[in-house]
Design an enzyme around this catalytic site. Structure first.
Site, PDB file in Angstrom:
ATOM      1  N   GLU A 123     -25.396  16.220 -56.143  1.00 36.34           N
ATOM      2  CA  GLU A 123     -24.177  15.662 -55.970  1.00 36.34           C
ATOM      3  C   GLU A 123     -23.231  15.724 -56.802  1.00 36.34           C
ATOM      4  O   GLU A 123     -21.987  15.723 -56.589  1.00 36.34           O
ATOM      5  CB  GLU A 123     -24.300  14.165 -55.235  1.00 36.34           C
ATOM      6  N   HIS A 134     -14.237  10.691 -49.231  1.00 37.79           N
ATOM      7  CA  HIS A 134     -13.990  11.505 -50.448  1.00 37.79           C
ATOM      8  C   HIS A 134     -15.039  12.620 -50.518  1.00 37.79           C
ATOM      9  O   HIS A 134     -15.440  12.938 -49.159  1.00 37.79           O
ATOM     10  CB  HIS A 134     -14.368  10.336 -51.609  1.00 37.79           C
ATOM     11  N   HIS A 189     -17.384  16.067 -52.715  1.00 44.05           N
ATOM     12  CA  HIS A 189     -18.239  16.346 -53.754  1.00 44.05           C
ATOM     13  C   HIS A 189     -18.498  17.910 -53.511  1.00 44.05           C
ATOM     14  O   HIS A 189     -18.334  18.391 -52.613  1.00 44.05           O
ATOM     15  CB  HIS A 189     -19.527  15.906 -53.811  1.00 44.05           C
ATOM     16  N   ASP A 245     -20.248  23.765 -45.583  1.00 44.20           N
ATOM     17  CA  ASP A 245     -19.228  23.963 -46.721  1.00 44.20           C
ATOM     18  C   ASP A 245     -17.987  23.705 -46.018  1.00 44.20           C
ATOM     19  O   ASP A 245     -17.496  24.180 -44.797  1.00 44.20           O
ATOM     20  CB  ASP A 245     -19.325  25.500 -47.011  1.00 44.20           C
ATOM     21  N   HIS A 246     -17.145  23.136 -46.764  1.00 44.44           N
ATOM     22  CA  HIS A 246     -15.669  22.639 -46.365  1.00 44.44           C
ATOM     23  C   HIS A 246     -15.710  21.986 -45.034  1.00 44.44           C
ATOM     24  O   HIS A 246     -14.683  22.097 -44.262  1.00 44.44           O
ATOM     25  CB  HIS A 246     -14.636  23.921 -46.426  1.00 44.44           C
ATOM     26  N   CYS A 277     -17.322   4.286 -52.277  1.00 46.36           N
ATOM     27  CA  CYS A 277     -17.782   5.461 -51.236  1.00 46.36           C
ATOM     28  C   CYS A 277     -17.654   5.083 -49.872  1.00 46.36           C
ATOM     29  O   CYS A 277     -18.124   5.855 -48.910  1.00 46.36           O
ATOM     30  CB  CYS A 277     -19.520   5.680 -51.298  1.00 46.36           C
ATOM     31  N   HIS A 323     -17.308  13.241 -47.384  1.00 42.13           N
ATOM     32  CA  HIS A 323     -18.092  12.230 -46.650  1.00 42.13           C
ATOM     33  C   HIS A 323     -17.592  10.821 -46.806  1.00 42.13           C
ATOM     34  O   HIS A 323     -16.793  10.689 -47.635  1.00 42.13           O
ATOM     35  CB  HIS A 323     -19.674  12.583 -46.818  1.00 42.13           C
TER      36      HIS A 323
END
Lengths: 137, 137, 137, 137, 137, 137
Positions: free
Chosen positions: A126, A41, A43, A81-82, A35, A16
């Site tokens: 996170e 980047h 998580h 996811d991913h 950020c 994100h």
């Protein structure tokens, strides 16, 4: 009949970027720091689904935690996811993909699908050092 | 003089995508599955810097772990943390940003800078359920 | 070509009992203490599958950890998870289901199936406070 | 006088099976899946004993957490640790040994024995990925 | 006969100060920073006792991990737990109580007492982010 | 506007001793056991700062967790980290440095400095097996 809270942890990872296009680039850099990196980047998110209700006499369950995992796997995991939350998840088109808002999103998707009991909290990690709790509007 | 191995854990998070442009899109989708998502995904990486050497009589240290953290903070963290490994880190222009290769990269940057003892291993966690060990070429 | 070690953690839970029928009940009680309880007890096992090999240029992988998980899911999980090791797993008919021997068993099943690289270690956690490493015969 | 909540984590492991004899075998298999395995399976349980009360001026304690551990060790550990909950613990003769009900049982045994403050919650982890909270009837 | 490595984790906490009286106060402050605080500071130490040996046919054990815990509880815990390493533990009178040297001390005390197999490593965590491995002289 | 709770974990380590000079040495030894050791002992403390408030539309934040860490680093870390709570922290001159009271102290220092939202809880881990929650007077 005793009541109890049941929690199941599940996992997803995603990219994100925190950037609000309604504000200047400088405001965004100052407000979000690293950020705000334009190339994103990411998580590993750990999600806790928290369900409260009476303990069923026949099963000893409030809710089958295997079902909680299955519901996550079928309706949230494919979306999150991913993925890149900014680009791949329409709900974030006009909302910041902060961990707070991701928790709100998980609540909105999961709350109507809980098969027994009642969703009372989404806890979303996170990183190993920060997490949020969302308990509905 | 007794010898010992000292380990310091540090943290960064980053986005990446596994895609080898020398191969077809279909090969990439089949080989990398969700890791091939064109819009990237990301992880919280936990990095263990492992240094071996004699225990200094005067300090009781093989190496000051505070120095290991400082070196990481000065030379690796600015390059990797909150970055897109494919787009922001030149070393990955012609290498896959797999956890294996990220560990090799960390080794190459850190090995010449260890202030005492000798870097013997990089352990890099990509998720709480998978990690790699790299011990040099 | 750099070489690397890759680790994937997987999970199963099972019941067992430590009792050697070749010895007296008293020897068994003294030797195994509460682990000798005739009605069994159980654990959550965390298994680390450790594979070493060259990093493939095209993929950046030693081995796809998704494949390691899939192999576990197909050939070990159905045999071990939610089972009674003494009664449900033939391999333990004439061996003690200690964490040491469970690690040996996992090695024997997994070693011939590793799709790339070479299995170099099984790490098996029986509780958060004890584990074993087995590296083959 | 400030009030505070104090938590002590303790550990036990046990075998169990989810099976309700009032229902058919098929209902049990469908409802409980692998948890219905006739030969039992098991878990490492992590139990959090949560006590609330005023902070005593003389000691700085709500309750001595060493006493909480000792009470657990004397009255719950001998009953639950390395046991088969279905066969060895009379309380589960007519109740399902689900993690929900094990938490209720721990509450009933512990609540009257808390030496200072008031038991406000039992948190019981069945695996690293699921737990329950019970706060009394 | 297969061989295996068995690990048992144990816990103690202690205060210490890093200060070498053979050097000037300024050298000590510069070298040890906050670890030089004259009034001490402290840590929760997690100690892993690592024993290697053949798996015994009769027991399935390399060594009973319950015995490892008992040996720790009898000979190391009373010396280290809730102690000031500088003032309460004679071995540190002329050695720095760094985590490296505490690991050496644990080795020297434990190695001759291992009841089966052979002590091959002491892993000692000083914080969740740094640890050392000592494998003997 | 949805509301949410945000948590940031931070770390410090310190030495302390539980001893109330208003009582006899024998009372202190009996009441505090090894925690009464005259030469101090110590812990790694993990502190969770819990802040509740509305999610800001522009940022998606209740509060920037980076600011929470910075406030801790500026006003609490210099006072607590690598310190002897009894000797180095004036607030504990006439209060027991129990984990309960350390949590109260952290609350009193942090509550007026939270830049957005409202401090609703301090969770303080003294060891991996015990922690307290303090929610204000």
């Amino acid at each position: 009949m005793p009541r109890c809270t049941v929690v199941r942890r599940v996992h997803f990872n995603a990219a994100h970027r925190l950037h609000n296009p309604a504000y200047s680039d400088e405001w965004n850099r100052t407000t979000f720091g690293p950020c705000n990196n334009p190339n994103y980047h990411g998580h590993n998110y750990e999600l806790e689904i928290v369900v409260e209700g009476p303990i069923d006499d026949a099963t000893g369950y409030v809710v089958d935690v295997g079902l909680l995992k299955q519901i996550f796997s079928e309706i949230l995991h494919p979306v999150l996811d991913h993925k890149n939350l900014n680009l791949d998840v329409p709900w974030f088109r006009d909302r910041m993909p902060s961990v707070e808002n991701i928790a709100v999103y998980c609540w909105e998707v999961l709350a109507p699908r809980i098969p027994a009991g009642r969703l009372t909290r989404i806890r979303l990690w996170e990183t190993p050092r920060n997490y949020v709790d969302y308990e509905g509007a």
